[in-house]
Motif scaffolding. Structure first.
Motif, PDB file in Angstrom:
ATOM      1  N   SER A  18      -1.907  -1.290  -3.942  1.00  0.00           N
ATOM      2  CA  SER A  18      -3.146  -0.225  -3.508  1.00  0.00           C
ATOM      3  C   SER A  18      -2.552   0.939  -3.315  1.00  0.00           C
ATOM      4  O   SER A  18      -1.416   1.223  -2.311  1.00  0.00           O
ATOM      5  CB  SER A  18      -3.602  -1.096  -2.080  1.00  0.00           C
ATOM      6  OG  SER A  18      -4.447  -0.163  -1.405  1.00  0.00           O
ATOM      7  N   ASN A  48      -3.383   4.544  -1.649  1.00  0.00           N
ATOM      8  CA  ASN A  48      -4.129   5.110  -0.723  1.00  0.00           C
ATOM      9  C   ASN A  48      -4.164   6.663  -0.835  1.00  0.00           C
ATOM     10  O   ASN A  48      -3.073   7.269  -0.781  1.00  0.00           O
ATOM     11  CB  ASN A  48      -3.229   4.643   0.625  1.00  0.00           C
ATOM     12  CG  ASN A  48      -4.322   4.697   1.913  1.00  0.00           C
ATOM     13  OD1 ASN A  48      -5.194   5.334   1.726  1.00  0.00           O
ATOM     14  ND2 ASN A  48      -3.961   4.121   2.820  1.00  0.00           N
ATOM     15  N   LYS A  60      -5.875   8.788   1.464  1.00  0.00           N
ATOM     16  CA  LYS A  60      -6.157   9.344   2.474  1.00  0.00           C
ATOM     17  C   LYS A  60      -5.083  10.523   2.989  1.00  0.00           C
ATOM     18  O   LYS A  60      -3.972  10.311   2.869  1.00  0.00           O
ATOM     19  CB  LYS A  60      -6.257   8.424   3.865  1.00  0.00           C
ATOM     20  CG  LYS A  60      -6.818   8.982   4.968  1.00  0.00           C
ATOM     21  CD  LYS A  60      -6.900   8.213   6.133  1.00  0.00           C
ATOM     22  CE  LYS A  60      -6.722   8.842   7.409  1.00  0.00           C
ATOM     23  NZ  LYS A  60      -8.118   8.554   8.309  1.00  0.00           N
ATOM     24  N   SER A  83       0.943  -1.239   0.102  1.00  0.00           N
ATOM     25  CA  SER A  83      -0.139  -0.036  -0.103  1.00  0.00           C
ATOM     26  C   SER A  83       0.885   1.110  -0.049  1.00  0.00           C
ATOM     27  O   SER A  83       1.896   1.270   0.891  1.00  0.00           O
ATOM     28  CB  SER A  83      -0.999   0.043   1.197  1.00  0.00           C
ATOM     29  OG  SER A  83      -1.664   1.131   1.322  1.00  0.00           O
ATOM     30  N   ASN A  92      -7.636   3.171  -3.825  1.00  0.00           N
ATOM     31  CA  ASN A  92      -8.506   3.128  -2.533  1.00  0.00           C
ATOM     32  C   ASN A  92      -9.398   4.316  -2.406  1.00  0.00           C
ATOM     33  O   ASN A  92      -8.644   5.243  -2.038  1.00  0.00           O
ATOM     34  CB  ASN A  92      -7.465   2.907  -1.272  1.00  0.00           C
ATOM     35  CG  ASN A  92      -8.257   2.692  -0.008  1.00  0.00           C
ATOM     36  OD1 ASN A  92      -9.484   2.806   0.194  1.00  0.00           O
ATOM     37  ND2 ASN A  92      -7.457   2.418   0.901  1.00  0.00           N
ATOM     38  N   SER A 143     -11.789   4.947  -0.420  1.00  0.00           N
ATOM     39  CA  SER A 143     -12.425   4.951   0.858  1.00  0.00           C
ATOM     40  C   SER A 143     -12.290   6.526   1.412  1.00  0.00           C
ATOM     41  O   SER A 143     -13.339   6.935   2.200  1.00  0.00           O
ATOM     42  CB  SER A 143     -11.980   4.157   1.896  1.00  0.00           C
ATOM     43  OG  SER A 143     -10.464   4.514   2.202  1.00  0.00           O
TER      44      SER A 143
HETATM   45  C1  LIG Z   1      -8.239   2.148   2.146  1.00  0.00           C
HETATM   46  O1  LIG Z   1      -7.965   3.227   2.924  1.00  0.00           O
HETATM   47  C2  LIG Z   1      -8.807   3.135   4.158  1.00  0.00           C
HETATM   48  C3  LIG Z   1      -8.633   4.677   4.981  1.00  0.00           C
HETATM   49  O2  LIG Z   1      -7.475   5.360   4.743  1.00  0.00           O
HETATM   50  C4  LIG Z   1      -7.808   2.246   5.172  1.00  0.00           C
HETATM   51  O3  LIG Z   1      -8.560   2.095   6.197  1.00  0.00           O
HETATM   52  C5  LIG Z   1      -7.731   0.890   4.306  1.00  0.00           C
HETATM   53  O4  LIG Z   1      -6.900  -0.013   5.152  1.00  0.00           O
HETATM   54  C6  LIG Z   1      -7.202   1.084   2.725  1.00  0.00           C
HETATM   55  N1  LIG Z   1      -7.283  -0.060   2.213  1.00  0.00           N
HETATM   56  C7  LIG Z   1      -6.168  -0.661   1.388  1.00  0.00           C
HETATM   57  C8  LIG Z   1      -6.219  -1.960   0.755  1.00  0.00           C
HETATM   58  O5  LIG Z   1      -5.074  -0.137   1.400  1.00  0.00           O
END
Ligand SMILES: *[C@@H]1O[C@H](CO)[C@@H](O)[C@H](O)[C@H]1NC(C)=O
Ligand SMILES: *[C@@H]1O[C@H](CO)[C@@H](O)[C@H](O)[C@H]1NC(C)=O
Ligand SMILES: *[C@@H]1O[C@H](CO)[C@@H](O)[C@H](O)[C@H]1NC(C)=O
Ligand SMILES: *[C@@H]1O[C@H](CO)[C@@H](O)[C@H](O)[C@H]1NC(C)=O
Ligand SMILES: *[C@@H]1O[C@H](CO)[C@@H](O)[C@H](O)[C@H]1NC(C)=O
Ligand SMILES: *[C@@H]1O[C@H](CO)[C@@H](O)[C@H](O)[C@H]1NC(C)=O
Ligand SMILES: *[C@@H]1O[C@H](CO)[C@@H](O)[C@H](O)[C@H]1NC(C)=O
Ligand SMILES: *[C@@H]1O[C@H](CO)[C@@H](O)[C@H](O)[C@H]1NC(C)=O
Ligand SMILES: *[C@@H]1O[C@H](CO)[C@@H](O)[C@H](O)[C@H]1NC(C)=O
Length: 361
Positions: A314, A316, A318, A290, A339, A341
């Motif tokens: 992956s 990220n 965030k 990640s 990602n 999210s």
């Molecule tokens: C995607 O992002 C969320 C929030 O930052 C995190 O909790 C999650 O582990 C991430 N998923 C991956 C596959 O990196």
């Protein structure tokens, strides 16, 4: 019928004798050579060194009349009993290795490690080039100096060579010819540590690095000339140490094309130190894990970024602070795991105003 059984038992017995672990009794010639070698030195276990525990030498328990294959630092061939590996790291050996040293009689050696002893040697003996079976040679920190003998290039089976930090005042010095011939001959060399050796007589044009290198250390010994791409792009390289080369010049590359390789795993932080990169193409590799995408914003000149076809990777998004990509014009993240999210207003300036869900396309 009975004689058949006797033959069977006899063979069985011989087989057990032959392959039983206790069979590796030291060859008397090698035992003698090791003891003579040991006796040619003063053992100074007080010899202080960052790497060594003071007060210890592997040779203290070497005694005439005992099986040398059981001595610390010694490994024998399990049938012939010849010494194949000698590791005397940090053994406090103090004194010179003379041309008539019994060390050079150990002709079956495949691995020789004399690191961190004090040989205080004005010249590395050309006889080291006679260990034709050597796959590993390590003379790190052992106080050899002077020109590296051309015979070293005869060690065609070397897989690893460590000549690092032998003598900080009069370092081991490479002649261009020796270097070239070694690389031609030692085609399986994977690990090379030449930190603090003198490579000033080698020009970067003739450095001609082997594409096999996995680990390459050129700390404090950059050869003549500027950093060139052929080092940075050695296909098998996993570890490259170039630190403390104060005169090292040259631009780090502005574009790095590494697509369609088998780069694996953790591309860690190192890539982010190429601050001037304008193009970074890591597509179609095998990157995984990640990665915090905002890290790429450190590369403020980045114009094109390709991370596509790394289906274990992956990305990220965030982030609690705003990141800008002022130069980014071209971005391909297809088949990476984006990602979605959370995304907190990352700004892609320079015409590529975009958002996470668009990236997914
Ligand atoms: C995607 O992002 C969320 C929030 O930052 C995190 O909790 C999650 O582990 C991430 N998923 C991956 C596959 O990196
Ligand atoms: C080891 O001992 C034998 C006799 O027991 C002797 O002949 C030989 O020289 C000794 N070797 C060394 C290296 O001292
Ligand atoms: C390569 O090694 C062999 C012995 O292993 C030696 O005879 C030969 O001279 C070496 N070649 C070069 C170019 O040094
Ligand atoms: C050389 O030996 C030293 C001490 O045993 C060790 O730390 C170092 O990693 C070795 N070098 C190589 C290239 O294996
Ligand atoms: C570089 O090394 C390769 C293989 O070892 C050799 O074929 C080639 O001639 C060398 N090039 C130069 C410029 O020395
Ligand atoms: C090495 O790089 C510096 C700065 O990047 C440059 O000024 C110099 O001309 C280069 N030297 C050579 C031999 O290419
Ligand atoms: C990036 O380029 C600038 C100017 O072109 C230069 O001063 C700087 O040293 C370079 N940085 C790196 C890490 O190459
Ligand atoms: C990847 O790199 C990070 C930071 O450099 C490190 O913490 C992590 O242990 C590494 N993971 C693997 C699998 O090497
Ligand atoms: C890709 O990496 C995974 C482990 O991360 C490994 O199992 C797989 O063999 C690699 N694939 C290729 C083509 O190198």
């Amino acid at each position: 019928m009975e004689s058949w059984i006797w033959w069977f038992l006899l063979c069985w017995h011989l087989l057990i004798l032959y392959f039983s672990p206790s069979h590796s009794l030291c060859h008397p010639h090698d035992s003698f050579a090791l003891l003579q070698f040991k006796n040619s030195f003063t053992i100074k276990t007080s010899y202080h060194n960052y790497y060594c525990h003071p007060g210890y030498s592997k040779t203290t328990t070497w005694e005439n009349g005992t099986d040398c294959c059981s001595w610390p630092g010694v490994t024998c061939h399990h049938i012939s009993g010849h010494v194949t590996e000698l590791d005397l790291t940090c053994s406090g050996l103090t004194g010179k290795i003379h041309p008539n040293s019994m060390l050079f009689q150990l002709s079956h050696l495949q691995s020789l490690n004399l690191a961190f002893n004090d040989f205080n040697q004005p010249q590395l003996s050309s006889l080291f080039g006679g260990f034709l079976s050597l796959t590993h040679l390590n003379l790190s920190g052992s106080n050899f100096e002077g020109e590296i003998p051309s015979q070293i290039s005869h060690l065609s089976k070397l897989a690893s060579l460590d000549f690092s930090s032998t003598n900080s005042i009069y370092p081991l010095k490479w002649e261009e010819d020796t270097w070239k011939r070694l690389l031609q001959n030692a085609t399986v060399l994977r690990e090379l540590d030449l930190a603090e050796t003198d490579m000033s007589s080698i020009s970067i044009r003739t450095l001609n690095m082997s594409s096999c290198f996995v680990t390459l250390t050129l700390r404090e010994n950059w050869p003549r000339g500027n950093l060139t791409d052929d080092i940075l792009c050695l296909p098998n390289l996993q570890h490259l140490y170039l630190s403390e080369n104060w005169d090292l010049q040259g631009q780090l590359p502005e574009s790095l094309h590494l697509s369609y390789n088998k780069l694996q795993g953790n591309k860690s932080e190192s890539i982010f130190s190429f601050l001037n990169l304008t193009l970074l193409d890591l597509s179609s590799n095998n990157l995984s894990g990640s990665v915090n995408f905002p890290l790429f914003s450190r590369l403020q000149n980045l114009d094109s970024l390709y991370l596509s076809q790394n289906d274990q990777l992956s990305l990220n998004f965030k982030s609690s602070v705003k990141h800008s990509f002022p130069s980014l014009r071209s971005l391909d993240l297809s088949s990476a795991i984006v990602n979605c999210s959370f995304m907190n207003g990352d700004v892609f300036a320079g015409g590529t105003q975009t958002n996470c869900c668009k990236l997914k396309e």
